[in-house]
Enzyme design. Sequence first.
Site, PDB file in Angstrom:
ATOM      1  N   HIS A   1     -50.450   8.655  56.829  1.00  0.00           N
ATOM      2  CA  HIS A   1     -50.267   9.979  56.247  1.00  0.00           C
ATOM      3  C   HIS A   1     -50.294   9.949  54.722  1.00  0.00           C
ATOM      4  O   HIS A   1     -49.748  10.840  54.078  1.00  0.00           O
ATOM      5  CB  HIS A   1     -48.952  10.593  56.720  1.00  0.00           C
ATOM      6  CG  HIS A   1     -48.913  10.915  58.184  1.00  0.00           C
ATOM      7  ND1 HIS A   1     -49.766  11.823  58.763  1.00  0.00           N
ATOM      8  CD2 HIS A   1     -48.136  10.442  59.192  1.00  0.00           C
ATOM      9  CE1 HIS A   1     -49.519  11.912  60.060  1.00  0.00           C
ATOM     10  NE2 HIS A   1     -48.529  11.072  60.347  1.00  0.00           N
TER      11      HIS A   1
ATOM     12  N   GLU B   1     -43.528   7.466  69.585  1.00  0.00           N
ATOM     13  CA  GLU B   1     -43.330   8.801  69.012  1.00  0.00           C
ATOM     14  C   GLU B   1     -43.866   9.923  69.894  1.00  0.00           C
ATOM     15  O   GLU B   1     -44.214  10.995  69.392  1.00  0.00           O
ATOM     16  CB  GLU B   1     -43.935   8.875  67.608  1.00  0.00           C
ATOM     17  CG  GLU B   1     -45.277   8.221  67.438  1.00  0.00           C
ATOM     18  CD  GLU B   1     -45.667   8.048  65.975  1.00  0.00           C
ATOM     19  OE1 GLU B   1     -45.106   8.739  65.108  1.00  0.00           O
ATOM     20  OE2 GLU B   1     -46.551   7.221  65.697  1.00  0.00           O
TER      21      GLU B   1
END
Length: 270
Positions: free
Chosen positions: A54, A158
């Site tokens: 990210h 996740e």
Amino acid sequence: MPFRLNPVPGPTLRETLAAADRPLAGMWVCSGSPLVAEICAGGGLDWLLIDMEHAPNGLESVLAQVQAVAAYPVTPVVRVPSADPVVIKQVLDLGARTILVPMVGSEPEAQAVVQAAHYPPRGRRGVGSALARSARWNRIGDYLTAAADHVSVLVQIETLDAVGDAAAIAAVDGVDGVFAGPSDLAASMGLIGQQTHPDVVAAVRRVFAGAKEAGKPFGVNAFDPAVADAYLADGASFVLVGADVALLARGAEALAGRFLPGGVTTRPGY
């Protein structure tokens, strides 16, 4: 005769965890800046996560950051953008010793990650140590034969489906630890943006229980100090408690709040 180095400078996170007598605190480095990475490295934390998933990081910027933090007593971890074996190979070749792989959802996926990180016969990492910083261009004489000692693999759980497989994922030989990602976990549960929702926290604790069952260290991302303390009380071995970009953003906002009339944080023309 060429100069030989042995062993590789700096520990893996596996080694840092094994030597620690307390949980390890770390922070994200998401700016893409070697200078910022170096500033963070000197801050006194135990480990840094250089993020490729990210953050605006490619191979060259990750290399520069790994080099920048090498002089400090901090353990760097590189989060690769995906489980792509080509990227894993390239990141390891540039000298990262610990990688974190996001979105690992099953035992077979974890096995594939381990294979990508290790040379044959254990895995399928391409052999290019003579050309790479990882072996210091063949100055580390036993790099190929002792390759497993030079690499540490963490996988990130996740999604809600992966939570159910946490024990099996953690138990994979070559997985050195699991890391819970509350943000994407919350999203997978229909609770996007609610990382501290009780159901999300309960799912994180299920990840912890699975890793503990497998006898592996487990960690989590928790920027809220109270939440981080709670996860540490649950037995987390390593936590991320902040990020360079978040600290800068909040610091800039605090300055604006202090010095601009009425605490205004935007200005005409912006």
